[in-house]
Design a protein around this motif. Structure first.
Motif, short mmCIF file in Angstrom:
data_model
loop_
_atom_site.label_atom_id
_atom_site.label_comp_id
_atom_site.label_asym_id
_atom_site.label_seq_id
_atom_site.Cartn_x
_atom_site.Cartn_y
_atom_site.Cartn_z
N ALA A 1 50.74 -2.65 6.20
CA ALA A 1 51.19 -2.74 4.81
C ALA A 1 52.68 -3.02 4.70
O ALA A 1 53.14 -3.62 3.72
N GLN A 2 53.45 -2.63 5.71
CA GLN A 2 54.89 -2.85 5.67
C GLN A 2 55.25 -4.34 5.77
O GLN A 2 56.37 -4.73 5.45
N HIS A 3 54.30 -5.18 6.17
CA HIS A 3 54.57 -6.61 6.30
C HIS A 3 54.43 -7.36 4.98
O HIS A 3 54.82 -8.53 4.90
N ASN A 4 53.87 -6.70 3.96
CA ASN A 4 53.78 -7.30 2.63
C ASN A 4 54.32 -6.27 1.64
O ASN A 4 53.56 -5.65 0.89
N LEU A 5 55.64 -6.10 1.66
CA LEU A 5 56.26 -5.05 0.87
C LEU A 5 56.03 -5.17 -0.63
O LEU A 5 55.75 -4.17 -1.27
N PRO A 6 56.15 -6.36 -1.22
CA PRO A 6 55.92 -6.42 -2.68
C PRO A 6 54.54 -5.91 -3.08
O PRO A 6 54.41 -5.14 -4.02
N LYS A 7 53.51 -6.32 -2.33
CA LYS A 7 52.15 -5.88 -2.63
C LYS A 7 52.01 -4.37 -2.39
O LYS A 7 51.38 -3.66 -3.17
N SER A 8 52.61 -3.89 -1.31
CA SER A 8 52.52 -2.46 -0.97
C SER A 8 53.22 -1.60 -2.02
O SER A 8 52.68 -0.58 -2.45
N VAL A 9 54.41 -2.02 -2.42
CA VAL A 9 55.15 -1.26 -3.43
C VAL A 9 54.41 -1.29 -4.76
O VAL A 9 54.35 -0.28 -5.47
N ASP A 10 53.80 -2.42 -5.08
CA ASP A 10 53.00 -2.51 -6.31
C ASP A 10 51.82 -1.55 -6.27
O ASP A 10 51.54 -0.86 -7.24
N HIS A 11 51.16 -1.48 -5.13
CA HIS A 11 50.04 -0.54 -4.98
C HIS A 11 50.52 0.90 -5.16
O HIS A 11 49.88 1.69 -5.87
N ILE A 12 51.62 1.24 -4.53
CA ILE A 12 52.17 2.60 -4.64
C ILE A 12 52.52 2.90 -6.09
O ILE A 12 52.26 4.00 -6.59
N ALA A 13 53.11 1.93 -6.78
CA ALA A 13 53.49 2.12 -8.19
C ALA A 13 52.27 2.39 -9.07
O ALA A 13 52.34 3.18 -10.01
N ARG A 14 51.15 1.75 -8.76
CA ARG A 14 49.94 1.92 -9.55
C ARG A 14 49.17 3.19 -9.20
O ARG A 14 48.55 3.80 -10.06
N ALA A 15 49.19 3.56 -7.92
CA ALA A 15 48.32 4.64 -7.46
C ALA A 15 48.99 6.01 -7.38
O ALA A 15 48.29 7.02 -7.34
#
Length: 93
Positions: free
Chosen positions: A25-39
């Motif tokens: 997940a660290q290789h796609n930070l924008p997507k990972s941060v977005d997931h964290i923000a939603r969840a």
């Protein structure tokens, strides 16, 4: 120190891996941060962004704990309450 900055960056990557359920997940930070923000609570996203930001003289674990607010203390207090509850009588198993 440089080692502490590396540790903080690694801590941020660990949080991302745990929150996203994947070490990649660290290789796609924008997507990972977005997931964290939603969840998760906004505090977690703020902590991750702080940990992944550029190293600086004020970037310390104390700052990370301050960003988490009272959540850490709340969790610790909850765990102490849980531990201090009496155990049910043994069933002999």
């Amino acid at each position: 120190s440089g080692k502490q900055q590396e540790d903080l960056l690694s801590f941020g990557k660990l949080i991302i891996a745990l929150a996203c359920g994947s070490t990649s997940a660290q290789h796609n930070l924008p997507k990972s941060v977005d997931h964290i923000a939603r969840a998760y609570a906004p505090d977690l996203k703020n902590v991750v962004l702080y940990l992944l930001s550029k190293p600086g003289p004020r970037k310390t674990i104390d700052e990370v704990l301050a960003l988490m607010g009272g959540r850490v203390l709340d969790e610790l207090n909850s765990s102490f309450v849980f531990v201090s509850l009496p155990l049910p009588a043994s069933s002999g198993c």
